[in-house]
Design a protein around this motif. Structure first.
Motif, PDB file in Angstrom:
ATOM      1  N   VAL A   1      10.824  -4.088  -6.934  1.00 30.10           N
ATOM      2  CA  VAL A   1       9.840  -3.207  -6.648  1.00 30.10           C
ATOM      3  C   VAL A   1       9.256  -2.754  -7.932  1.00 30.10           C
ATOM      4  CG1 VAL A   1       9.507  -1.120  -5.457  1.00 30.10           C
ATOM      5  CG2 VAL A   1      10.802  -2.847  -4.314  1.00 30.10           C
ATOM      6  N   HIS A   2       7.913  -2.507  -7.895  1.00 35.47           N
ATOM      7  CA  HIS A   2       7.599  -2.049  -9.290  1.00 35.47           C
ATOM      8  C   HIS A   2       6.648  -0.906  -9.030  1.00 35.47           C
ATOM      9  CE1 HIS A   2       8.407  -5.743 -11.465  1.00 35.47           C
ATOM     10  NE2 HIS A   2       8.306  -6.348 -10.457  1.00 35.47           N
ATOM     11  N   PRO A   3       6.999   0.296  -9.113  1.00 31.18           N
ATOM     12  CA  PRO A   3       6.267   1.358  -8.886  1.00 31.18           C
ATOM     13  C   PRO A   3       5.169   1.493  -9.713  1.00 31.18           C
ATOM     14  CG  PRO A   3       8.475   2.022  -9.406  1.00 31.18           C
ATOM     15  CD  PRO A   3       8.437   0.335  -9.821  1.00 31.18           C
ATOM     16  N   VAL A   4       3.758   2.007  -9.225  1.00 33.58           N
ATOM     17  CA  VAL A   4       2.654   2.104  -9.637  1.00 33.58           C
ATOM     18  C   VAL A   4       1.938   3.405  -9.402  1.00 33.58           C
ATOM     19  CG1 VAL A   4       0.249   1.128  -9.967  1.00 33.58           C
ATOM     20  CG2 VAL A   4       2.350  -0.251 -10.068  1.00 33.58           C
ATOM     21  N   ALA A   5       1.568   4.162 -10.320  1.00 30.41           N
ATOM     22  CA  ALA A   5       0.801   5.479 -10.081  1.00 30.41           C
ATOM     23  C   ALA A   5      -0.876   5.047  -9.263  1.00 30.41           C
ATOM     24  CB  ALA A   5       0.853   6.330 -10.903  1.00 30.41           C
TER      25      ALA A   5
ATOM     26  N   THR B   1       0.776  -1.300   0.129  1.00 27.83           N
ATOM     27  CA  THR B   1      -0.016  -0.082   0.025  1.00 27.83           C
ATOM     28  C   THR B   1       0.795   1.201   0.147  1.00 27.83           C
ATOM     29  OG1 THR B   1      -1.695  -1.339   1.326  1.00 27.83           O
ATOM     30  CG2 THR B   1      -1.724   1.153   1.029  1.00 27.83           C
ATOM     31  N   GLY B   2       0.548   1.922  -1.187  1.00 24.16           N
ATOM     32  CA  GLY B   2       1.406   3.335  -1.087  1.00 24.16           C
ATOM     33  C   GLY B   2       2.822   3.286  -1.403  1.00 24.16           C
ATOM     34  N   ARG B   3       3.163   1.974  -1.779  1.00 27.08           N
ATOM     35  CA  ARG B   3       4.700   1.918  -2.282  1.00 27.08           C
ATOM     36  C   ARG B   3       4.738   0.731  -3.493  1.00 27.08           C
ATOM     37  NH1 ARG B   3       7.462   0.428   3.340  1.00 27.08           N
ATOM     38  NH2 ARG B   3       5.358  -0.393   3.780  1.00 27.08           N
ATOM     39  N   GLY B   4       3.765   0.846  -4.399  1.00 29.21           N
ATOM     40  CA  GLY B   4       3.862  -0.123  -5.531  1.00 29.21           C
ATOM     41  C   GLY B   4       3.449  -1.459  -5.034  1.00 29.21           C
ATOM     42  N   ILE B   5       4.117  -2.537  -6.004  1.00 27.33           N
ATOM     43  CA  ILE B   5       3.813  -3.734  -5.954  1.00 27.33           C
ATOM     44  C   ILE B   5       5.251  -4.377  -5.931  1.00 27.33           C
ATOM     45  CG2 ILE B   5       3.068  -5.879  -7.058  1.00 27.33           C
ATOM     46  CD1 ILE B   5       0.795  -4.097  -6.606  1.00 27.33           C
ATOM     47  N   TRP B   6       5.392  -5.139  -4.744  1.00 25.85           N
ATOM     48  CA  TRP B   6       6.733  -5.886  -4.484  1.00 25.85           C
ATOM     49  C   TRP B   6       6.755  -7.425  -4.949  1.00 25.85           C
ATOM     50  CZ3 TRP B   6       8.682  -4.191   1.174  1.00 25.85           C
ATOM     51  CH2 TRP B   6       8.672  -2.878   1.299  1.00 25.85           C
ATOM     52  N   GLU B   7       7.662  -7.847  -5.750  1.00 27.11           N
ATOM     53  CA  GLU B   7       7.934  -9.036  -6.026  1.00 27.11           C
ATOM     54  C   GLU B   7       8.662 -10.024  -5.257  1.00 27.11           C
ATOM     55  OE1 GLU B   7       9.285 -11.391  -9.966  1.00 27.11           O
ATOM     56  OE2 GLU B   7       8.941  -9.178 -10.301  1.00 27.11           O
ATOM     57  N   PHE B   8       8.348 -11.116  -5.051  1.00 27.16           N
ATOM     58  CA  PHE B   8       9.192 -11.980  -3.941  1.00 27.16           C
ATOM     59  C   PHE B   8       9.502 -13.411  -4.949  1.00 27.16           C
ATOM     60  CE2 PHE B   8       7.005  -9.264  -1.224  1.00 27.16           C
ATOM     61  CZ  PHE B   8       7.917  -9.152  -0.274  1.00 27.16           C
ATOM     62  N   ASP B   9      10.714 -13.955  -4.790  1.00 22.86           N
ATOM     63  CA  ASP B   9      11.161 -15.174  -5.584  1.00 22.86           C
ATOM     64  C   ASP B   9      10.653 -16.203  -4.925  1.00 22.86           C
ATOM     65  OD1 ASP B   9      12.345 -16.852  -7.128  1.00 22.86           O
ATOM     66  OD2 ASP B   9      14.252 -16.152  -6.937  1.00 22.86           O
ATOM     67  N   LEU B  10       9.931 -16.995  -5.167  1.00 22.08           N
ATOM     68  CA  LEU B  10       9.441 -18.436  -4.634  1.00 22.08           C
ATOM     69  C   LEU B  10      10.365 -19.585  -4.904  1.00 22.08           C
ATOM     70  CD1 LEU B  10       5.714 -18.324  -4.655  1.00 22.08           C
ATOM     71  CD2 LEU B  10       7.263 -17.484  -2.904  1.00 22.08           C
TER      72      LEU B  10
ATOM     73  N   GLU C   1      13.213  -6.448 -13.966  1.00 21.27           N
ATOM     74  CA  GLU C   1      13.776  -5.215 -13.957  1.00 21.27           C
ATOM     75  C   GLU C   1      12.691  -4.037 -14.587  1.00 21.27           C
ATOM     76  OE1 GLU C   1      16.122  -4.301 -11.987  1.00 21.27           O
ATOM     77  OE2 GLU C   1      16.492  -6.235 -11.359  1.00 21.27           O
ATOM     78  N   ASP C   2      11.864  -4.794 -15.474  1.00 22.53           N
ATOM     79  CA  ASP C   2      10.888  -3.818 -16.432  1.00 22.53           C
ATOM     80  C   ASP C   2       9.770  -3.524 -15.315  1.00 22.53           C
ATOM     81  OD1 ASP C   2      12.972  -4.148 -18.253  1.00 22.53           O
ATOM     82  OD2 ASP C   2      11.617  -5.725 -19.193  1.00 22.53           O
ATOM     83  N   ALA C   3       9.214  -2.210 -15.704  1.00 20.17           N
ATOM     84  CA  ALA C   3       7.932  -1.755 -15.215  1.00 20.17           C
ATOM     85  C   ALA C   3       6.833  -2.602 -15.514  1.00 20.17           C
ATOM     86  CB  ALA C   3       7.985  -0.165 -15.491  1.00 20.17           C
ATOM     87  N   PHE C   4       5.529  -2.133 -14.752  1.00 18.39           N
ATOM     88  CA  PHE C   4       4.421  -2.775 -15.260  1.00 18.39           C
ATOM     89  C   PHE C   4       3.791  -1.729 -16.218  1.00 18.39           C
ATOM     90  CE2 PHE C   4       2.485  -5.198 -11.278  1.00 18.39           C
ATOM     91  CZ  PHE C   4       3.415  -5.849 -11.313  1.00 18.39           C
ATOM     92  N   LEU C   5       3.098  -2.165 -17.341  1.00 24.24           N
ATOM     93  CA  LEU C   5       2.615  -1.260 -18.480  1.00 24.24           C
ATOM     94  C   LEU C   5       0.845  -1.230 -18.217  1.00 24.24           C
ATOM     95  CD1 LEU C   5       3.009   0.390 -20.919  1.00 24.24           C
ATOM     96  CD2 LEU C   5       2.492  -1.672 -22.197  1.00 24.24           C
TER      97      LEU C   5
END
Length: 305
Positions: free
Chosen positions: A157-161, A114-123, A204-208
């Motif tokens: 970390v994937h920044p999202v507006a 919340t407020g800090r984008g989407i975080w990705e974790f490696d399973l 490393e790429d951003a969400f579109l």
């Protein structure tokens, strides 16, 4: 031979009436330290699995830790994986996120921060820590001299507006999962927005972003899409939650009631179930609602499951 989830597991209870329900057979059904939030479906060790995210806090509201509970659909057992980040000094630290929604793609687990984008974790790189480090990462008090924790490390970390309060999956008309997610905002005044984003192949790429709309629904908690049909959950304090469904421009209130304190949503097209969960102590449940109760599908797969 160890159970496929490992040696650390605890049972849960399934109930089958009008809906499929999971109840926790431990203190997590009433504790005010851990709160369940997000939900999605995937496969762990080649077994059908439900993932439920939690955040831990002190009674004064200070955040301590976050985790994901993996529940074996067939054997009614579960294990916890603590979410962690790598600090500036290289040490592992608890992931300080609300974990309001999940999207599970193979070894990639996306969590709403919340407020800090989407975080990705490696399973694919689950680590085991012991002793004081295990207790610290899980936000636990030092009660025992021996402890073990499984941890998943943040990979990106994937920044999202958007505020990123929750996160849900997207499916095509024929039920094929798409590499897309819905990301939404929880607002009390109905100003929350929902955006649709494509998942990048490279972490490393951003969400579109491909779409965005504001359904004018207060206290949204989760959203998923199947073809042109959306499902949105709405909480109502200590009253049963509300499910909204339909086309983007014509969402209507569904007759199916959601759990008290409802949170995230997840679609299970194979079993013909819409999954959700409740967060309030003593009312905590993970519920699978048959499609037949939503006016879609025949409910046959859900009944067989």
């Amino acid at each position: 031979m160890l159970w496929p989830f490992g040696s650390t597991w605890r049972p849960v209870r399934w109930r089958r009436r009008d809906a499929l329900e999971l109840r926790w057979l431990s203190a997590r059904t009433w504790t005010r330290r851990w709160y369940p939030q997000g939900i999605d479906l995937g496969s762990w060790r080649d077994r059908p699995t439900i993932a439920v995210s939690w955040f831990r806090q002190r009674l004064d509201g200070v955040h301590l830790a976050s985790r994901v509970t993996l529940v074996d659909r067939e054997r009614a057992r579960h294990l916890d994986i603590v979410l962690v980040v790598t600090g500036d000094d290289g040490e592992l630290e608890p992931a300080p996120i609300h974990a309001g929604g999940l999207a599970w793609f193979g070894d990639r687990l996306f969590v709403a921060a919340t407020g800090r984008g989407i975080w990705e974790f490696d399973l694919s790189d689950i680590r085991q820590v012991r002793g004081a480090d295990a207790r610290r990462l899980a936000g636990a008090r030092a009660r025992r001299s021996r402890a073990t924790a499984l941890v998943a490390v943040r990979a990106a970390v994937h920044p999202v507006a958007l505020r990123c309060s929750f996160l849900g999956r997207v499916f095509d008309d024929d039920g094929s999962p798409l590499r897309r997610v819905l990301i939404g905002e929880h607002r009390t005044d109905g100003s929350g927005r929902i955006g649709e984003f494509s998942i990048p192949e490279d972490p490393e790429d951003a969400f579109l972003e491909t779409d965005r709309f504001a359904p004018d629904i207060a206290r949204m908690q989760g959203a998923v899409r199947w073809g042109d049909r959306y499902f949105v959950s709405q909480s109502d304090q200590l009253h049963p939650g509300v499910l909204w469904s339909g086309p983007q421009s014509a969402l209507t209130r569904d007759r199916a009631a959601l759990p008290v304190g409802c949170e995230d949503l997840a679609l299970d097209l194979d079993a013909e179930l819409l999954w959700t969960l409740g967060e309030h102590p003593w009312r905590r449940v993970v519920r699978g609602i048959p499609f037949a109760h939503l006016g879609i599908g025949d409910g046959g797969k859900a009944q067989r499951t």
